[in-house]
Design an enzyme around this catalytic site. Structure first.
Site, PDB file in Angstrom:
ATOM      1  N   ASN A 246      37.816  28.792 -72.103  1.00 55.08           N
ATOM      2  CA  ASN A 246      38.861  29.786 -71.868  1.00 55.08           C
ATOM      3  C   ASN A 246      40.101  29.075 -71.313  1.00 55.08           C
ATOM      4  OD1 ASN A 246      40.521  31.650 -70.413  1.00 55.08           O
ATOM      5  ND2 ASN A 246      38.907  33.167 -70.624  1.00 55.08           N
TER       6      ASN A 246
ATOM      7  N   HIS B 217      44.105  29.965 -68.074  1.00 54.59           N
ATOM      8  CA  HIS B 217      44.692  29.416 -66.847  1.00 54.59           C
ATOM      9  C   HIS B 217      45.823  28.439 -67.123  1.00 54.59           C
ATOM     10  CE1 HIS B 217      41.711  31.395 -64.420  1.00 54.59           C
ATOM     11  NE2 HIS B 217      40.804  31.000 -65.290  1.00 54.59           N
TER      12      HIS B 217
ATOM     13  N   HIS C  17      42.540  35.583 -73.506  1.00 54.60           N
ATOM     14  CA  HIS C  17      42.558  37.010 -73.187  1.00 54.60           C
ATOM     15  C   HIS C  17      43.994  37.501 -73.305  1.00 54.60           C
ATOM     16  CE1 HIS C  17      41.258  40.292 -70.020  1.00 54.60           C
ATOM     17  NE2 HIS C  17      41.849  40.812 -71.072  1.00 54.60           N
TER      18      HIS C  17
ATOM     19  N   ARG D 279      46.036  40.056 -72.354  1.00 56.65           N
ATOM     20  CA  ARG D 279      46.032  41.219 -71.459  1.00 56.65           C
ATOM     21  C   ARG D 279      47.191  42.140 -71.787  1.00 56.65           C
ATOM     22  NH1 ARG D 279      42.704  40.293 -66.557  1.00 56.65           N
ATOM     23  NH2 ARG D 279      43.542  42.289 -65.913  1.00 56.65           N
TER      24      ARG D 279
ATOM     25  N   ARG E 234      50.107  38.788 -68.627  1.00 62.88           N
ATOM     26  CA  ARG E 234      50.362  37.957 -67.449  1.00 62.88           C
ATOM     27  C   ARG E 234      50.153  36.469 -67.724  1.00 62.88           C
ATOM     28  NH1 ARG E 234      45.350  39.461 -63.491  1.00 62.88           N
ATOM     29  NH2 ARG E 234      46.222  41.535 -63.745  1.00 62.88           N
ATOM     30  N   HIS E 235      49.367  36.154 -68.761  1.00 57.43           N
ATOM     31  CA  HIS E 235      49.230  34.716 -69.082  1.00 57.43           C
ATOM     32  C   HIS E 235      49.393  34.459 -70.586  1.00 57.43           C
ATOM     33  CE1 HIS E 235      45.128  36.146 -69.449  1.00 57.43           C
ATOM     34  NE2 HIS E 235      44.835  36.042 -68.164  1.00 57.43           N
TER      35      HIS E 235
ATOM     36  N   GLU F 201      39.709  37.911 -76.239  1.00 60.15           N
ATOM     37  CA  GLU F 201      39.306  38.983 -75.326  1.00 60.15           C
ATOM     38  C   GLU F 201      40.410  40.026 -75.261  1.00 60.15           C
ATOM     39  OE1 GLU F 201      36.951  35.995 -72.228  1.00 60.15           O
ATOM     40  OE2 GLU F 201      38.616  37.227 -71.524  1.00 60.15           O
TER      41      GLU F 201
ATOM     42  N   THR G 204      41.070  38.786 -61.894  1.00 60.80           N
ATOM     43  CA  THR G 204      40.429  38.424 -63.161  1.00 60.80           C
ATOM     44  C   THR G 204      39.502  39.578 -63.514  1.00 60.80           C
ATOM     45  OG1 THR G 204      39.080  36.759 -64.292  1.00 60.80           O
ATOM     46  CG2 THR G 204      38.602  37.151 -61.967  1.00 60.80           C
ATOM     47  N   THR G 205      38.888  39.525 -64.711  1.00 60.80           N
ATOM     48  CA  THR G 205      38.021  40.623 -65.140  1.00 60.80           C
ATOM     49  C   THR G 205      36.928  40.840 -64.089  1.00 60.80           C
ATOM     50  OG1 THR G 205      38.403  39.794 -67.351  1.00 60.80           O
ATOM     51  CG2 THR G 205      36.769  41.529 -67.114  1.00 60.80           C
TER      52      THR G 205
ATOM     53  N   GLU H  64      28.209  39.461 -74.196  1.00 55.51           N
ATOM     54  CA  GLU H  64      28.424  38.399 -73.218  1.00 55.51           C
ATOM     55  C   GLU H  64      28.017  38.957 -71.870  1.00 55.51           C
ATOM     56  OE1 GLU H  64      32.115  36.185 -73.373  1.00 55.51           O
ATOM     57  OE2 GLU H  64      32.052  35.865 -71.205  1.00 55.51           O
TER      58      GLU H  64
ATOM     59  N   HIS I 113      31.657  33.896 -66.901  1.00 54.02           N
ATOM     60  CA  HIS I 113      32.438  34.325 -65.742  1.00 54.02           C
ATOM     61  C   HIS I 113      31.920  33.649 -64.480  1.00 54.02           C
ATOM     62  CE1 HIS I 113      35.227  36.596 -63.358  1.00 54.02           C
ATOM     63  NE2 HIS I 113      35.731  37.092 -64.468  1.00 54.02           N
ATOM     64  N   GLY I 114      32.795  32.858 -63.883  1.00 56.40           N
ATOM     65  CA  GLY I 114      32.469  32.202 -62.622  1.00 56.40           C
ATOM     66  C   GLY I 114      31.525  31.010 -62.750  1.00 56.40           C
TER      67      GLY I 114
ATOM     68  N   GLY J  12      36.084  29.042 -68.120  1.00 58.25           N
ATOM     69  CA  GLY J  12      37.511  28.751 -68.032  1.00 58.25           C
ATOM     70  C   GLY J  12      37.916  28.050 -66.758  1.00 58.25           C
ATOM     71  N   HIS J  13      37.893  28.804 -65.656  1.00 59.63           N
ATOM     72  CA  HIS J  13      38.504  28.330 -64.418  1.00 59.63           C
ATOM     73  C   HIS J  13      38.023  26.945 -63.976  1.00 59.63           C
ATOM     74  CE1 HIS J  13      40.611  28.915 -60.595  1.00 59.63           C
ATOM     75  NE2 HIS J  13      39.605  28.242 -60.092  1.00 59.63           N
TER      76      HIS J  13
HETATM   77  N1  PXP Z   1      34.239  35.707 -70.076  1.00 55.16           N
HETATM   78  C1  PXP Z   1      35.080  36.755 -69.871  1.00 55.16           C
HETATM   79  C2  PXP Z   1      34.813  38.025 -70.616  1.00 55.16           C
HETATM   80  C3  PXP Z   1      36.180  36.649 -69.010  1.00 55.16           C
HETATM   81  O1  PXP Z   1      36.996  37.705 -68.820  1.00 55.16           O
HETATM   82  C4  PXP Z   1      36.410  35.412 -68.350  1.00 55.16           C
HETATM   83  C5  PXP Z   1      37.582  35.267 -67.444  1.00 55.16           C
HETATM   84  O2  PXP Z   1      38.761  35.384 -68.144  1.00 55.16           O
HETATM   85  C6  PXP Z   1      35.533  34.353 -68.615  1.00 55.16           C
HETATM   86  C7  PXP Z   1      34.435  34.527 -69.454  1.00 55.16           C
HETATM   87  C8  PXP Z   1      35.713  33.014 -67.982  1.00 55.16           C
HETATM   88  O3  PXP Z   1      35.560  33.111 -66.592  1.00 55.16           O
HETATM   89  P1  PXP Z   1      35.904  31.883 -65.671  1.00 55.16           P
HETATM   90  O4  PXP Z   1      37.377  31.616 -65.809  1.00 55.16           O
HETATM   91  O5  PXP Z   1      35.521  32.354 -64.309  1.00 55.16           O
HETATM   92  O6  PXP Z   1      35.085  30.715 -66.162  1.00 55.16           O
END
Ligand code: PXP
Length: 244
Positions: A7, A10, A43, A45, A49-50, A70, A100-101, A151, A189-190, A211-212
């Site tokens: 992702n 960022h 994503h 949005r 925003r990004h 997304e 974030t989501t 997911e 996510h995370g 992503g992050h």
């Molecule tokens: N999956 C989805 C559906 C998300 O919304 C995000 C965050 O944009 C991610 C995965 C990736 O999350 P992270 O940036 O925490 O790795």
């Protein structure tokens, strides 16, 4: 082998901080591919925003691996997806004030509208993934909706304290249900270099979206290398060690 979707939102966040043109997420996607990414996730949005519409247009032309877009279940972004035709859309909930989501999509509570969106995307040749919490009710609804994948939201697991096995068990149980329902299993996510191991080790897992943590590490070692390290971690299925 588990696929890694990177992702790159960022990178666009950093660009938007100065309202300029660098760093460019298009460059990030190329570097991620060089590092072995199996997919690029962005994503779009509603508040832009990004990621911007221009990013989606160019990435659609330049990304050579899977492009996963997304979006919220909102008309404007769904129309953009239908006309741009990424390989996959991932339907996510969206709230204006969130950083974030935050939670998964309530598929069970909106089954009719999610099903009709799945039909429209299927007619356009676009796969659908649903970002849901690891809950049986949501998995059952996802299976009825016509989506190809889900997911599973790993945020609960990622923010739980290290000793808390319950969130991991919840993901493991949900993963079984997803596969029994005939759906393709993604998660994200995370996730980071420390906590990804047990999630990557889930038997049924087919794809992780991260992503992050990858972008954060890329500031110090470069994106290609950061992706390569994550790819190696998830494909070797190593337990979470301090190896990287
Ligand atoms: N999956 C989805 C559906 C998300 O919304 C995000 C965050 O944009 C991610 C995965 C990736 O999350 P992270 O940036 O925490 O790795």
């Amino acid at each position: 082998m588990i696929r890694l979707g990177v992702n790159i939102d960022h990178v666009a966040t950093l660009r938007e901080a100065r309202d300029g043109n660098e760093p460019d997420p298009v460059w990030a996607a190329a570097q991620a591919e060089l590092g072995g990414a199996d997919g690029i996730t962005i994503h779009l949005r509603e508040d832009r925003r990004h990621i911007q519409d221009r990013d989606l247009r160019i990435l659609k032309e330049t990304v050579t691996v899977k492009l996963n877009l997304e979006i919220a279940c909102e008309a404007e972004v769904c129309e953009i997806a239908l006309s741009t035709r990424p390989d996959q859309v991932c339907l996510v909930p969206e709230k204006r004030q969130e950083i974030t989501t935050e939670g998964g999509l309530d598929v069970a509570g909106a089954l009719a509208s999610v099903t009709s969106l799945c039909e429209r995307f299927a007619a356009a040749g676009i796969d659908v993934s649903l970002f849901i919490d690891p809950d049986e009710e949501q998995i059952v609804a996802a299976a009825k909706s016509g989506a190809q994948s889900v997911e599973l939201h790993t945020g609960g697991y990622a923010t739980a304290s290290g000793a808390d096995q319950a969130e991991l068990d919840r993901l493991i149980q949900a993963s079984k249900l997803v596969r029994e329902a005939g759906l393709i299993l993604h998660a994200g996510h995370g996730l980071n270099y420390q906590n990804v191991g047990p999630v990557a080790a889930i038997d049924e897992m087919q794809e992780l979206n991260i992503g992050h943590s990858i972008i954060a590490r890329s500031v110090f070692i470069g994106l290609e290398k950061a992706v390569r390290q994550m790819k190696e971690l998830i494909s070797t299925g190593l337990p979470p060690t301090r190896r990287f």
